[in-house]
Enzyme design. Structure first.
Site, short mmCIF file in Angstrom:
data_model
loop_
_atom_site.label_atom_id
_atom_site.label_comp_id
_atom_site.label_asym_id
_atom_site.label_seq_id
_atom_site.Cartn_x
_atom_site.Cartn_y
_atom_site.Cartn_z
CB SER A 151 -0.96 0.00 1.26
OG SER A 151 -1.73 0.94 1.04
CG HIS A 178 -4.32 -0.50 -0.91
ND1 HIS A 178 -4.11 -0.47 0.49
CD2 HIS A 178 -5.00 -2.03 -0.92
CE1 HIS A 178 -4.54 -1.53 1.03
NE2 HIS A 178 -4.85 -2.49 0.28
CG ASP A 271 -6.14 -4.96 2.81
OD1 ASP A 271 -6.68 -6.17 3.11
OD2 ASP A 271 -6.04 -4.74 1.67
#
Length: 335
Positions: A151, A178, A271
């Site tokens: 991310s 992401h 995540d």
């Protein structure tokens, strides 16, 4: 959320204030770097919205993260995407980028996408309970699959990692980063220019191939099916990010019939931590990036906290370790 704005003109600032103030507090507005850095230090915000537009803004994003760290959302208002600028700024620690050319020239600007991005970042501080899955074991074997999630800080981190992987890597590689899908094709091309391996976007229904790097390329979750092919899905819709690293890792734990390695890199939030744990419990090798080499040690930290990672490694050690594991697994498969 309490927001700071750094945009090029007072008119843009006014339009953003009009769109955001019903739900968010515009704490301050800056139009030059010196003022913005001072405000970041003296009047901290929960999120800084920074307009891209020049290469200097990329360098400024690094200054913000080094001198007055705060969560950073990039605004790309140009008609053509500033892909490399965005990837470099994301590599310095910016959390996300949103392409809004209509904001610069359309009085009917729809703020829904921007509001969703801001809400996603707000949720990272208090994420929802992860979706749980029951892992199942299967017997048929496939080639090794390396699943990598990243991310904030991910583009530059992935760029370095892919450059260091050997050309003869005996594994398929799938990346979940992401990133808004408007930037996905540009990121695949950017990574391919530097990587020792070919890099392209995942096409629905394809099976991961040894020696090829595939990047999730839609604003949908990526999963692997029981047949071994990759699929996109809008469900489940409770996850903050699409694609969700957790969803992908969980699908591997449940469905992949072969060797696999899970790798969780730099990023804010958690995540991927629970999905990596499911992979480890299935018996797959798992690795997280260490704190010293992470731009944002959030997702790896969450994985370490729940014992999801068998190994915690500096970025410059991960590629060699992946190659070692792949060689060992190949010997095991052939013995």
């Amino acid at each position: 959320m309490k927001l700071g704005l750094m945009v090029n003109t007072p008119e843009l600032a006014q339009r953003l204030e009009h769109a955001l103030e019903p739900l968010h507090d515009i704490h301050w507005v800056a139009q030059d770097e010196t003022q913005a850095l001072r405000l970041c230090r003296d009047m901290p915000t929960e999120l800084l919205l920074l307009q891209l537009g020049t290469a200097d803004r990329v360098a400024f994003s690094q200054r913000v993260m080094n001198e007055a760290p705060c969560p950073l959302l990039l605004l790309d208002l140009a008609t053509e995407l500033h892909t490399e600028w965005a990837f470099n700024a994301l590599g310095h620690g910016a959390l996300d980028v949103v392409h809004l050319p209509e904001l610069a020239n359309d009085s009917a600007f729809n703020p829904a996408l921007l509001l969703r991005k801001i809400q996603n970042i707000a949720w990272l501080a208090t994420p929802p309970q992860p979706v749980t899955h029951r892992a199942t074991r299967t017997s048929a074997k496939r080639a090794c699959l390396i699943a990598i999630g990243a991310s904030a800080g991910g583009p530059a981190t992935l760029n370095q990692l892919l450059r260091e992987l050997p050309k003869d890597l005996d594994a398929a590689v799938v990346l979940v980063q992401h990133l808004d899908d408007k930037f996905s094709a540009g990121m695949a091309e950017w990574l391919a220019r530097e990587s020792t391996l070919p890099v392209r976007l995942v096409q629905a229904g394809e099976i991961p191939q040894t020696g090829v790097v595939l990047l999730a390329g839609r604003n949908e979750h990526l999963t692997v099916s029981r047949r071994g092919d990759l699929q996109y899905s809008l469900k489940p819709d409770a996850q903050i990010y699409r694609p969700s690293i957790d969803i992908f890792f969980h699908s591997i734990a449940e469905q992949w019939r072969g060797d696999a390695i899970g790798v969780l890199l730099t990023g804010m939030g958690r995540d991927g931590a629970d999905g990596l744990k499911a992979m480890r419990e299935r018996g797959f090798a798992t690795i997280t990036q260490d704190q010293s080499s992470s731009v944002v040690w959030g997702m790896p930290k969450a994985a370490v906290a729940i014992d999801a990672a068998a190994e915690v490694l500096a970025l410059d050690r991960i590629a060699n370790r992946l190659a070692e594991l792949c060689r060992w697994m190949a010997v095991k498969r052939n013995s």
